[in-house]
Enzyme design. Structure first.
Site, PDB file in Angstrom:
ATOM      1  CB  CYS B  88      -8.030   0.335 -23.759  1.00  0.00           C
ATOM      2  SG  CYS B  88      -7.049   1.689 -24.422  1.00  0.00           S
ATOM      3  CB  CYS B 211      -9.746   3.597 -36.399  1.00  0.00           C
ATOM      4  SG  CYS B 211      -8.347   3.917 -37.495  1.00  0.00           S
ATOM      5  CB  SER B 212     -12.435   1.062 -32.162  1.00  0.00           C
ATOM      6  OG  SER B 212     -11.302   1.439 -31.411  1.00  0.00           O
ATOM      7  CB  ILE B 214     -13.947   9.115 -29.698  1.00  0.00           C
ATOM      8  CG1 ILE B 214     -12.468   9.148 -30.121  1.00  0.00           C
ATOM      9  CG2 ILE B 214     -14.224   9.962 -28.468  1.00  0.00           C
ATOM     10  CD1 ILE B 214     -11.491   8.809 -29.044  1.00  0.00           C
ATOM     11  CG  HIS B 338     -12.336   1.329 -27.185  1.00  0.00           C
ATOM     12  ND1 HIS B 338     -12.579   0.646 -26.020  1.00  0.00           N
ATOM     13  CD2 HIS B 338     -10.981   1.513 -27.224  1.00  0.00           C
ATOM     14  CE1 HIS B 338     -11.438   0.441 -25.384  1.00  0.00           C
ATOM     15  NE2 HIS B 338     -10.465   0.967 -26.085  1.00  0.00           N
TER      16      HIS B 338
END
Lengths: 400, 400
Positions: B88, B211-212, B214, B338
């Site tokens: 990440c 949540c971030s 895909i 992200h």
């Protein structure tokens, strides 16, 4: 620019080959070998970690490998941590990054680990995943992996310069001569020109023994600055400099003449200008003999002989120890095998062992002071060179 | 150590989201955006290239991506080329390497590209491949990907410090407030606390909006030394420093208290000591809000509030523009999405745009002079921070 001098002050290695060991086992084995080599090292001294790995994502279904190495070897990284990748040259990239980070003072003591686990008992993914190294949608989709590419290179070199299959075979003969004296090499038997010529055809004119192998292996190196080098060793090996050059990324596009490795010629010139040296000053050249033809072209582009005379160069024994320059005195990729992420670090290991005089007599380059290590990645369009010496760098100016 | 000062002097970005574009399209789009931003740039000026990419080997079946970017953008690399990976945080690693390479003088003008293509029309590999980020044989085999891990973190933080689901939701509300003013963000709608709380449960207590995502996206940055910065821009953004810290690689081993991010606390202290600053000096903090709870813990470990008071910090509006410190004024990972390799470079893009005053008024941090960018990788055990300023670095000593 004023930079700190940086040296390799410790080395560790695994046996290369088709190993029962897992990727993690290989890291542990190379790490233990390094810690045994540097008894004065406290793990707490290590503040940075650089891991060269080509594609563990495909071969062991694992990414984010640098912190995994930190955990396996019990290292608390405090300054810089990275995994570097450039396919077959991934290991040299890790050394380069460690060098620059120590040179600036950001890192003080850095561990470099080059590692690849390519063989699997369960999955036949070793070769198929090599298709990812080229431009997959173009070269890859056409099945254009390394063997057919380097076969075309060899055909062009034979056509343009009269290079022969016998001369290519002689490269393997030399590298097995030295590999037979290297207990870490994947292949440790001597071979004859006839054995190479009679080995199984892979991609004409390349036979099996013209090709390096799919290999598991790992190498660990300890790097630090001049200020601290003597804490760890009496025989630091200094990094003099390093350059890379890419001028055409993928074969389907603009590479041009296949037997003419312009990027390597430019990289070599830049390095020699930077260090104010000539090819004559080089005692040891670790070069990327992924195929026998590669080593022949590298003689030429590195300036050890004229363009087109690489075949003659090996035939006349000029790349043997005692010749013009000792090329791959540890057996190169051909004898050692080619675990992608480990290869660049294995070349540095060889140079350190040579400078220390810790190799068998028959492959020892007595009195060597200056060495280069060369990798190529992909289809020979990207070249990476670093220079090492027993002597501290003179005042080197990187700027143009 | 005497190093050259290094600045970001150009930026380019793609729209982030579930894109029809291929990986190569994203690189071209970010590249064009950069070349448009720096009209004075001749491609021949660029001598080095650093590509941050997490695992194209899995998501687009392609490794050796740095020379591919060179080819796509028409760049002849003459000095340093590398792809960097730390899951990440892969993008920030590319910036760090470029910075050090220019600082030493080895590179002069460097292009940094952070890119990831995670969504595929044909393959459901986006999430399943995230299992490679953890220690696959242990954490991965137990299905321990990011959402369940950060859910456990959130549970511990709620248990120890009384943090509430509402407070977590407020992080998303803030970041969508700013993301709604960011035309490149994946999600550009404002949300309410109720909408976050009522969104689909993912892993208790984390709901979908905690949540971030895909995401596909790419960012390009141009870096050079002080000597040349004014050739390309009137508003260089200076790199002040950067550190990384890992003290426990994988969750199954020694991480200890999940809500206590020791590695981040240590990294922040090291950075602040190095730059002789305190958290009070920071005007903008781009932090890694992969989940809402992450941003709350980051307030604490970065020293913006006391340990355990992160929930209160967002509740009292201290991380809004005009509060104690502007956190994620571009919407963070939550609004932007992200794309792993692009995220670290997107944070730098945001800081440059802020310092230039080229963002909409409602998310502009007026008068900001000092910014940090933070990434975490893996299961929060590895932290990466860099500091940027409109002012040139004072004399910074990296050594301890």
């Amino acid at each position: 620019m004023s930079m700190r001098n940086v040296a390799i002050v410790g080395v560790g290695i695994t046996r290369f080959g088709v190993r029962e060991a897992s990727w993690k086992d290989l890291v542990l084995e190379a790490g233990k070998s390094l810690f045994d080599d540097v008894p004065n090292l406290d793990k707490k001294d290590i503040d940075s970690l650089f891991v060269g790995a080509a594609q563990p994502e495909r071969w062991i279904y694992q990414t984010h490998v640098a912190p995994l190495v930190a955990e396996l070897l019990g290292i608390e990284v405090k300054r810089v941590i990275a995994r570097t990748e450039s396919a077959c040259a991934s290991g040299q990239l890790a050394i380069r990054y460690a060098w620059l980070s120590i040179a600036t003072g950001l890192s003080d003591v850095a561990l470099v680990v080059g590692v690849e686990k390519m063989n699997s008992k369960f999955l036949n993914i070793s070769q198929s995943s090599m298709i990812n190294v080229g431009n997959r949608e173009f070269d890859g989709a056409n099945g254009f992996t390394a063997p057919p590419f380097f076969a075309m290179v060899a055909q062009r070199h034979m056509h343009l310069y009269g290079t022969t299959e016998e001369q290519m075979a002689m490269v393997r003969v030399k590298n097995q001569e030295y590999g037979s004296q290297n207990p870490y090499a994947q292949f440790q038997k001597k071979v004859t020109v006839e054995q190479v010529l009679n080995s199984r055809m892979v991609a004409p004119p390349l036979k099996l023994f013209d090709c390096s192998a799919i290999t598991d292996g790992a190498v660990a190196l300890l790097l630090t600055s001049e200020e601290r080098a003597r804490e760890f060793t009496d025989t630091p090996v200094w990094i003099l400099g390093g350059v890379q050059h890419v001028d055409a990324a993928h074969t389907t596009n603009q590479m041009g003449e296949l037997a003419d490795w312009v990027a390597l010629r430019k990289a070599a010139k830049d390095l020699y200008d930077m260090l104010k040296i000539t090819p004559d000053d080089i005692d040891i050249a670790e070069v990327h003999d992924c195929f026998t033809i590669s080593e022949i072209i590298e003689y030429e582009e590195l300036g050890f002989c004229k363009k087109g005379e690489g075949g003659k160069f090996i035939e006349e024994g000029e790349s043997y120890i005692g010749g013009k320059v000792a090329v791959n005195p540890g057996g190169g990729l051909l004898a050692n095998g080619h675990p992608l992420g480990a290869t660049g670090t294995r070349q540095a290991w060889e140079i350190v062992m040579q400078f220390r005089g810790e190799v068998p007599k028959g492959r020892y380059v007595d009195g060597a002071e200056l060495a280069i290590a060369h990798n190529l990645s992909g289809m020979a369009q990207l070249h990476h060179i670093m220079a090492y010496s027993v002597n501290k760098p003179r005042d080197i100016k990187f700027g143009r």
